[in-house]
Design an enzyme around this catalytic site. Structure first.
Site, PDB file in Angstrom:
ATOM      1  N   LEU A   1       0.795  -1.120   0.062  1.00  0.00           N
ATOM      2  CA  LEU A   1      -0.031  -0.018   0.035  1.00  0.00           C
ATOM      3  C   LEU A   1       0.834   1.114  -0.103  1.00  0.00           C
ATOM      4  CD1 LEU A   1      -2.695   1.284   0.497  1.00  0.00           C
ATOM      5  CD2 LEU A   1      -2.399   1.249   2.945  1.00  0.00           C
TER       6      LEU A   1
ATOM      7  N   SER B   1       0.047   8.332   4.888  1.00  0.00           N
ATOM      8  CA  SER B   1      -1.076   8.400   5.242  1.00  0.00           C
ATOM      9  C   SER B   1      -2.150   8.936   4.308  1.00  0.00           C
ATOM     10  CB  SER B   1      -1.229   9.578   6.321  1.00  0.00           C
ATOM     11  OG  SER B   1      -0.269   8.935   7.388  1.00  0.00           O
TER      12      SER B   1
ATOM     13  N   GLU C   1       0.241   1.191  10.483  1.00  0.00           N
ATOM     14  CA  GLU C   1      -1.106   0.701  10.108  1.00  0.00           C
ATOM     15  C   GLU C   1      -2.076   1.904  10.832  1.00  0.00           C
ATOM     16  OE1 GLU C   1      -2.916  -2.568   9.651  1.00  0.00           O
ATOM     17  OE2 GLU C   1      -1.245  -3.787  10.240  1.00  0.00           O
TER      18      GLU C   1
ATOM     19  N   THR D   1      -0.945   6.157  11.491  1.00  0.00           N
ATOM     20  CA  THR D   1      -0.316   7.204  12.548  1.00  0.00           C
ATOM     21  C   THR D   1      -1.519   7.435  13.837  1.00  0.00           C
ATOM     22  OG1 THR D   1      -0.891   9.227  11.702  1.00  0.00           O
ATOM     23  CG2 THR D   1       1.267   8.051  11.156  1.00  0.00           C
TER      24      THR D   1
END
Length: 388
Positions: free
Chosen positions: A125, A132, A369, A371
């Site tokens: 990803l 983010s 996974e 922040t």
């Protein structure tokens, strides 16, 4: 709803703890020092059934609940976060997307080996310019005949370049929506596919024994049927995947907090200054008391979120609980390692003591996974605040 663990969960906890103490704890410092990914131990975790806890029996799994997975992750992380995150990522980011969105053929091809721990899968990803802001992914996949041609790069991908990695699922732009936003889809890329390279492993601050690589895709071709789920649904898929992952990361953090508490209590009872154990001093004892509060609170939040998942709670209710659990548990873990290091004093700065490794390993918990800032944004939105 009760968040109390069942007798079965408690018995399972004991079996995983025994395994972790016997197979991981004696070697964790050496693996950390040598940046060694212990394939044999990972496969033993598979033989214990840890990778298949939530997978259906038809693929070799136990068909169990999410709470059991969190228990296993917590207990493994209590002795070594590197192995804890290996388990967390293997199930949450490797198995779950294929299990949730895959076709019958995709499941039959990939899941049996992944569930048994004979193989690992990664989830590509994050990119160099989109952390983010995952919607800003630049990796592209163009349909050429009956093949997807993938070009781009990913970074910080766990379980993506080990000797037993069999597959990585990656998000990529596959077109453009009517409103101009990118269409993002998820595509399965088998290890060894020409044009797919797992670059050299990172030299990380912590988690030295976990497998983490940047990935590059250059004219990488995979069959059209390697699309995972519906075209254009990749963004929604990864959001749902991360909700589970946030609770699981909370379980990693919980294991860390409990380890810090146990190490600190033991050391404070043995270490003497001015003729008495340091645990007799309020300045030390009160800080250790704070560790107990953190451990109990984090445990309630993590297993409350897991219970909501297992009970079929609404997406929004689970999302909020996952963000709360992840935020509190991970930030508390970082604080716990600082306190434990302080309790150990100068010895806490020496690599011969596990507390040093826990201190280095903890920081990434506030980042991976999602922040802490992202968790606060999600919590605020769940409260009805239109925060950006």
């Amino acid at each position: 709803m009760s968040y109390e663990l069942s007798e079965e969960h408690r018995a399972f906890r004991t079996s995983v703890r025994d395994f972790a103490e016997a197979e991981i704890a004696p070697h964790a410092a050496e693996w950390d020092r040598k940046h060694h990914f212990p394939v044999e131990t990972v496969q033993k975790m598979g033989q214990l059934g840890l990778f298949g806890l939530t997978a259906p029996e038809q693929y070799g799994g136990a068909g169990g609940d999410f709470t059991s997975l969190c228990v296993a992750i917590e207990e493994i992380s209590r002795v070594d976060q590197s192995m804890g995150i290996t388990l967390e990522a293997a199930v949450g980011l490797g198995i779950n997307p294929i299990l949730t969105y895959g076709t019958d053929e995709q499941k039959q091809r990939w899941l049996p080996d992944l569930v048994a721990g004979r193989a690992l899968a990664g989830f590509g990803l994050t990119e160099p310019d989109s952390g983010s802001d995952a919607g800003a992914t630049r990796t592209r996949a163009v349909l050429d005949g009956d093949e997807w041609v993938i070009d781009g790069s990913k970074q910080f991908i766990t379980n993506s370049g080990s000797s037993i990695t069999s597959v990585v699922t990656v998000t990529a732009r596959t077109g453009e929506r009517a409103d101009g936003r990118p269409e993002i889809s998820t595509i399965i890329v088998p290890a060894g596919t020409p044009g797919f390279v797992a670059e050299a492993q990172y030299d990380k601050l912590g988690w030295h024994a976990s497998d983490t690589h940047p990935l590059t895709f250059t004219g990488c071709r995979v069959p059209q049927e390697n699309l995972l789920g519906r075209r254009g649904k990749g963004f929604a898929q990864f959001l749902a995947t991360l909700d589970d992952g946030r609770v699981a990361i909370g379980a990693v953090a919980l294991g860390c907090i409990k380890a810090c508490l146990e190490m600190s209590v033991q050391y404070a009872g043995e270490r003497k200054t001015f003729g008495v154990p340091i645990g007799q001093k309020q300045g030390v004892a009160f800080q250790i008391s704070d560790l107990k509060v953190m451990a109990d609170a984090a445990e309630l939040l993590v297993y409350r979120a897991a219970a909501l998942k297992d009970s079929g709670a609404s997406v929004q209710e689970f999302k909020q609980a996952a963000a709360v659990a992840k935020l509190y548990a991970t930030e508390s873990a970082v604080t716990a390692t600082r306190i434990a290091t302080q309790v150990f004093g100068g010895y806490g700065f020496m690599e011969e003591y596990p507390v040093t490794r826990f201190y280095r390993d903890a920081k990434i918990l506030e980042i991976g996974e999602g922040t802490s800032e992202v968790q606060r944004m999600l919590i605020a939105r769940g409260l009805g605040l239109p925060v950006e």
